[in-house]
Design a protein around this motif. Sequence first.
Motif, PDB file in Angstrom:
ATOM      1  N   ALA A 259      68.415  28.568  80.448  1.00 51.39           N
ATOM      2  CA  ALA A 259      69.462  29.126  81.314  1.00 51.39           C
ATOM      3  C   ALA A 259      69.579  28.248  82.553  1.00 51.39           C
ATOM      4  O   ALA A 259      68.586  27.720  83.052  1.00 51.39           O
ATOM      5  CB  ALA A 259      69.116  30.556  81.708  1.00 51.39           C
ATOM      6  N   THR A 260      70.793  28.076  83.043  1.00 49.91           N
ATOM      7  CA  THR A 260      71.032  27.254  84.230  1.00 49.91           C
ATOM      8  C   THR A 260      70.943  28.131  85.473  1.00 49.91           C
ATOM      9  O   THR A 260      71.708  29.088  85.624  1.00 49.91           O
ATOM     10  CB  THR A 260      72.405  26.578  84.161  1.00 49.91           C
ATOM     11  OG1 THR A 260      72.460  25.769  82.985  1.00 49.91           O
ATOM     12  CG2 THR A 260      72.632  25.707  85.381  1.00 49.91           C
TER      13      THR A 260
ATOM     14  N   GLN B 292      72.864  31.850  91.195  1.00 55.06           N
ATOM     15  CA  GLN B 292      73.791  31.936  90.075  1.00 55.06           C
ATOM     16  C   GLN B 292      73.074  31.542  88.793  1.00 55.06           C
ATOM     17  O   GLN B 292      72.439  30.491  88.728  1.00 55.06           O
ATOM     18  CB  GLN B 292      74.997  31.028  90.314  1.00 55.06           C
ATOM     19  CG  GLN B 292      76.088  31.166  89.274  1.00 55.06           C
ATOM     20  CD  GLN B 292      77.302  30.316  89.607  1.00 55.06           C
ATOM     21  OE1 GLN B 292      77.167  29.223  90.137  1.00 55.06           O
ATOM     22  NE2 GLN B 292      78.476  30.819  89.316  1.00 55.06           N
TER      23      GLN B 292
ATOM     24  N   THR C 158      73.618  31.060  84.609  1.00 58.91           N
ATOM     25  CA  THR C 158      74.589  30.950  83.527  1.00 58.91           C
ATOM     26  C   THR C 158      73.889  30.526  82.250  1.00 58.91           C
ATOM     27  O   THR C 158      72.867  29.827  82.266  1.00 58.91           O
ATOM     28  CB  THR C 158      75.686  29.923  83.864  1.00 58.91           C
ATOM     29  OG1 THR C 158      75.080  28.645  84.093  1.00 58.91           O
ATOM     30  CG2 THR C 158      76.483  30.338  85.074  1.00 58.91           C
ATOM     31  N   HIS C 159      74.447  30.968  81.138  1.00 56.59           N
ATOM     32  CA  HIS C 159      73.981  30.571  79.815  1.00 56.59           C
ATOM     33  C   HIS C 159      75.139  30.779  78.849  1.00 56.59           C
ATOM     34  O   HIS C 159      75.880  31.775  78.971  1.00 56.59           O
ATOM     35  CB  HIS C 159      72.765  31.403  79.380  1.00 56.59           C
ATOM     36  CG  HIS C 159      72.085  30.861  78.160  1.00 56.59           C
ATOM     37  ND1 HIS C 159      72.569  31.078  76.892  1.00 56.59           N
ATOM     38  CD2 HIS C 159      70.955  30.112  78.012  1.00 56.59           C
ATOM     39  CE1 HIS C 159      71.784  30.486  76.013  1.00 56.59           C
ATOM     40  NE2 HIS C 159      70.788  29.900  76.664  1.00 56.59           N
TER      41      HIS C 159
ATOM     42  N   GLN D 174      76.464  36.702  79.772  1.00 56.51           N
ATOM     43  CA  GLN D 174      77.392  36.805  80.879  1.00 56.51           C
ATOM     44  C   GLN D 174      76.770  36.221  82.143  1.00 56.51           C
ATOM     45  O   GLN D 174      75.578  36.357  82.392  1.00 56.51           O
ATOM     46  CB  GLN D 174      77.771  38.268  81.127  1.00 56.51           C
ATOM     47  CG  GLN D 174      78.651  38.860  80.040  1.00 56.51           C
ATOM     48  CD  GLN D 174      79.194  40.222  80.415  1.00 56.51           C
ATOM     49  OE1 GLN D 174      78.927  40.719  81.509  1.00 56.51           O
ATOM     50  NE2 GLN D 174      79.958  40.815  79.524  1.00 56.51           N
ATOM     51  N   GLU D 175      77.599  35.561  82.914  1.00 54.35           N
ATOM     52  CA  GLU D 175      77.134  34.958  84.160  1.00 54.35           C
ATOM     53  C   GLU D 175      76.708  36.040  85.156  1.00 54.35           C
ATOM     54  O   GLU D 175      77.291  37.124  85.216  1.00 54.35           O
ATOM     55  CB  GLU D 175      78.249  34.105  84.766  1.00 54.35           C
ATOM     56  CG  GLU D 175      77.902  33.443  86.069  1.00 54.35           C
ATOM     57  CD  GLU D 175      79.056  32.610  86.606  1.00 54.35           C
ATOM     58  OE1 GLU D 175      79.254  32.609  87.834  1.00 54.35           O
ATOM     59  OE2 GLU D 175      79.765  31.985  85.800  1.00 54.35           O
ATOM     60  N   LYS D 176      75.677  35.724  85.949  1.00 53.23           N
ATOM     61  CA  LYS D 176      75.201  36.676  86.944  1.00 53.23           C
ATOM     62  C   LYS D 176      75.033  35.964  88.272  1.00 53.23           C
ATOM     63  O   LYS D 176      74.570  34.821  88.330  1.00 53.23           O
ATOM     64  CB  LYS D 176      73.887  37.323  86.506  1.00 53.23           C
ATOM     65  CG  LYS D 176      73.525  38.570  87.305  1.00 53.23           C
ATOM     66  CD  LYS D 176      72.551  39.444  86.558  1.00 53.23           C
ATOM     67  CE  LYS D 176      72.375  40.798  87.241  1.00 53.23           C
ATOM     68  NZ  LYS D 176      71.498  41.689  86.480  1.00 53.23           N
ATOM     69  N   GLN D 177      75.372  36.644  89.342  1.00 60.06           N
ATOM     70  CA  GLN D 177      75.289  36.076  90.685  1.00 60.06           C
ATOM     71  C   GLN D 177      74.741  37.143  91.627  1.00 60.06           C
ATOM     72  O   GLN D 177      75.241  38.266  91.671  1.00 60.06           O
ATOM     73  CB  GLN D 177      76.673  35.602  91.138  1.00 60.06           C
ATOM     74  CG  GLN D 177      76.667  34.770  92.395  1.00 60.06           C
ATOM     75  CD  GLN D 177      78.069  34.260  92.718  1.00 60.06           C
ATOM     76  OE1 GLN D 177      78.866  34.967  93.325  1.00 60.06           O
ATOM     77  NE2 GLN D 177      78.342  33.041  92.305  1.00 60.06           N
TER      78      GLN D 177
ATOM     79  N   LEU E 112      69.956  39.346  81.984  1.00 55.03           N
ATOM     80  CA  LEU E 112      71.332  39.028  81.616  1.00 55.03           C
ATOM     81  C   LEU E 112      71.814  39.993  80.545  1.00 55.03           C
ATOM     82  O   LEU E 112      71.052  40.404  79.669  1.00 55.03           O
ATOM     83  CB  LEU E 112      71.431  37.592  81.093  1.00 55.03           C
ATOM     84  CG  LEU E 112      71.014  36.484  82.054  1.00 55.03           C
ATOM     85  CD1 LEU E 112      71.197  35.124  81.404  1.00 55.03           C
ATOM     86  CD2 LEU E 112      71.791  36.555  83.362  1.00 55.03           C
TER      87      LEU E 112
ATOM     88  N   LYS F  22      79.143  35.617  76.555  1.00 59.09           N
ATOM     89  CA  LYS F  22      80.124  35.314  77.589  1.00 59.09           C
ATOM     90  C   LYS F  22      81.277  34.501  76.980  1.00 59.09           C
ATOM     91  O   LYS F  22      81.468  33.327  77.260  1.00 59.09           O
ATOM     92  CB  LYS F  22      79.466  34.526  78.709  1.00 59.09           C
ATOM     93  CG  LYS F  22      80.253  34.472  79.991  1.00 59.09           C
ATOM     94  CD  LYS F  22      79.583  33.574  81.003  1.00 59.09           C
ATOM     95  CE  LYS F  22      79.673  32.117  80.630  1.00 59.09           C
ATOM     96  NZ  LYS F  22      79.245  31.199  81.678  1.00 59.09           N
TER      97      LYS F  22
ATOM     98  N   GLU G 140      84.667  33.326  79.173  1.00 60.45           N
ATOM     99  CA  GLU G 140      84.602  32.188  80.074  1.00 60.45           C
ATOM    100  C   GLU G 140      84.590  30.856  79.345  1.00 60.45           C
ATOM    101  O   GLU G 140      84.495  29.808  79.973  1.00 60.45           O
ATOM    102  CB  GLU G 140      83.352  32.293  80.956  1.00 60.45           C
ATOM    103  CG  GLU G 140      83.347  33.502  81.866  1.00 60.45           C
ATOM    104  CD  GLU G 140      84.564  33.532  82.772  1.00 60.45           C
ATOM    105  OE1 GLU G 140      84.919  32.471  83.320  1.00 60.45           O
ATOM    106  OE2 GLU G 140      85.172  34.605  82.923  1.00 60.45           O
TER     107      GLU G 140
END
Length: 910
Positions: free
Chosen positions: A40-41, A69, A71-72, A76-79, A94, A99, A102
């Motif tokens: 995951a980024t 932040q 993302t993967h 779904q992206e999370k912030q 997550l 996702k 996007e």
Amino acid sequence: MKKYILYLLFSFFSLSVFGQNTLRLEVNVLDGKKSAVEEATVSIHQKTYLTNSSGLSIFNLAPGTYTLQITHPNYQEKQISVHLTKNIQLDIQLQSETKLEEVFITAKEKKGLTSTSVIDRKAMEHLQPSSFTDLLELLPGGLSRDPNFTSANRIALRESAGAPSDYITSALGTQFMMDDNILNSNANLLTSSDPRHLSERPLNLNSTRTGVDMRTISTNDIERVEVIRGIPTAAYGDLTSGLIKIERKMGLTPFQARFKTDGFSKQYYVGKGFSMTENWQLNANLDLLDSKNDPTDSYDNYRRMTGSVRSRLLTGLWSNPLEWRSTIDLASNIDTKEIDPDTGVTAIDQYKNTSLRISFTNNFVYTLNQNNFFNRIVLNTAIRQGFDQLKQSKLINLSGPRSLPLSFEAGENTGFYPALRYISDFGTDSNPIDLSAALQATGNKKSGGFQFQYEAGLDFRYSKNRGNGMQWDLATPPNSVMGSRPRTFDDIPAWQNAAAFVGNELNYLLGKHQFNLYTGLRLSKLLGLDPSYKISGESYLEPRVNFRYQLPDIMLNEKPLAIDLTVGYGEFYKTPTMGMLFPNQKYWDYAQLNYFHNDENYRYVNFITYIENTENKDLTAAKNSKKEIRLNLSYRRHNLFFTYFNEILNNGFRSTLQTRVHEFKQYDAAYVNHDDWNNGPNLANIPYTLKKEFGTYSTTENGSATLKSGVEFGYSSPRLKVINTRFTLTGAWFRTEYRNTVPVIESPAISLGGQNFPYYGIYKNDQGYINESMNYNLMIDTYLPQLGLTVSASVQGNLYDYKKSDQRVPEPEHYYGLDNVIHDFQPSDAHDAYLQWLVRGVSSDHISRRLTHTVQANLKVTKVIYRGIRSSMFVNRIFNYQHPYTFLGNRIYRKVGNTPYFGMELTYNF
């Protein structure tokens, strides 16, 4: 010397880190079952890391508040916001829903103050481009085209295809930026002494007036592209048409290798992102493309090699975060064309254009406390050195004795007779150097219900060319008639542009009504020019305004319909390039006595040479005024936009014809006396007659108008459940008008009584054009991450394509002869024995051609074979239909371009 080089490299990639207190932040990323999410980024404060096999990523940060932040591709992206006052361990879960919304494999229209298309890595991977040119298919109105590596690829934004050569300011006025640094082309002087050589290959590759050649930009290491078609902020200048912002990969990435092949080229790529320390990341890549215009012809090639090393260091300065990005780039482009010996022609004619660019950039981002008026300071510096070599060889076969001049000075001089057959070796040495520095300070404040985001800065650009210029041996010139002489580029003054800018974006929320207003002003000026140039005393003021109004949501079936309206206006200036301001001198060599004798000792030719400085000191910057209005609608993940634009450029750069009257003697060779010979005949005893003749040359004027108007539109649906399919429709109606804005000079190409025609007409208009088209592109893409499969089919083409030439005025407004006296053209002159030839034949000018609709189907497939191995293939024109059209009463059936174009690629991620 070695120690010095090692010191430079060490200084480039390292920076003394100022001591400060740091805290440890551990981020543990989990899925819905609380299992670790690998790779995951995780991004925080411009640091980016991938989670390990345990789902863990660790940061060392200064105390403060940060936005985290995660993302993967499959989540779904999370912030979230993190207030760091002590060491913290966070468990972030997550959502298991993929996702999908996007994931865009086409350009995504950015919602903001101006029209901007965003193309991300996923879209580029699926498109499988060979160069930046291929990305233009994803813009509204863009269509797929086969790669063309045998000519320079110029960009055309919001423009119907087929701009004539005198109307290319729009391409020159499109600015490219790589990692926030300008790709400056103002010192590009690489032109050929014989542009018609080898089927006009040098002419087709000449990009001195068209800006960046998009063939030279590889897409393999690009992370994101923003194509700003509307009105950018005041921070950007020396442009007219648009702005291309390219961001390359930065941060930890797996080792990647890519191989692509198609009917025209083969492409190889390797790249890797390293995490040297927690605060220092390094990226390196190498790219090679080998292209042939015809796979069976190995004598017509284009090769591109690019390499880059990019560093990002996160440190501190005076207890505030400092980011230092630095790059070393190497780019080599080689065009070659030779005569195929199998044709039976002697393989002497050759063309080789080698372009090498080395660039060093350093970008600094310094973040201050939010309480300061300016809380972010950016300094971008770049130096780009070019080494361009154009080498040509040409076999010259003269049909008979020819005389050639040798003088570099005006006046009478003696020439010589070359051999009837010789080989001419000639070329151009161009070494452009471009320096740029941009300082920008930004901040934000709140007052009442108003939020201000403001910017101010300075911008300086410098270009110089230290090449040896156009070179050839006067004894073996590439043509028997040369209108120029060898010239060094180092004597040309530098191009310098300085600018200052300010801007502010005002945000205001009134109930459920949101308003955004950007106002900016840019002031620019060319420096270092001789005061005799008009532009040296001019400063250019460029206002920019964008306004956005977001209406309250309208509830339909208990779902909100979001509506926002955007309008914008901006003025833009593109200054002339070095080649326009300081063109080559024009030479005319008139043979006054051409005496060829069988005895070489009695051969003699006398010339008189005239020299003209061809610069136009009244040349000024081209100005484009842009207006646009855009409507965005969003409902249940359905997105729809319409943009109307209007652009008026009335003083684009144009090459125009000029004349001079020259007087020379015509000696009577019958009176040459061998007994009165001393290194030549005694001209004093040879009778002559005085003659006059027009000499013509070209100069650059602000004489072209390019008028653009049109409507861009786009629609994207939500992904349909189960099959995960999205429908995306984009297109545009373009209308582009091209016209001259200065009178043109013409003379009929005839001779009367064995003499050149002795008059020139001054006409109100030149050939003008109206191009109009309606393009569409419907893409249906299916994204199945569980299967590692992405499939897209696109149906695209024209609804119609209309082209019409303006009706030229046949009669000149004025005319002049060898006495240089300008006369009004009277109706009776149309019947004069000489002047009647000034009436132009324009009967076919107004003929229009309206092409009917076309339909083209393309297919692209991307499949993850095994973990990091991805295979892709594409077929363009798998189906192609071009409806017949009627022209001058005849039904035309089109068969051009029906052949499918296909290719494949393999990508390995280790």
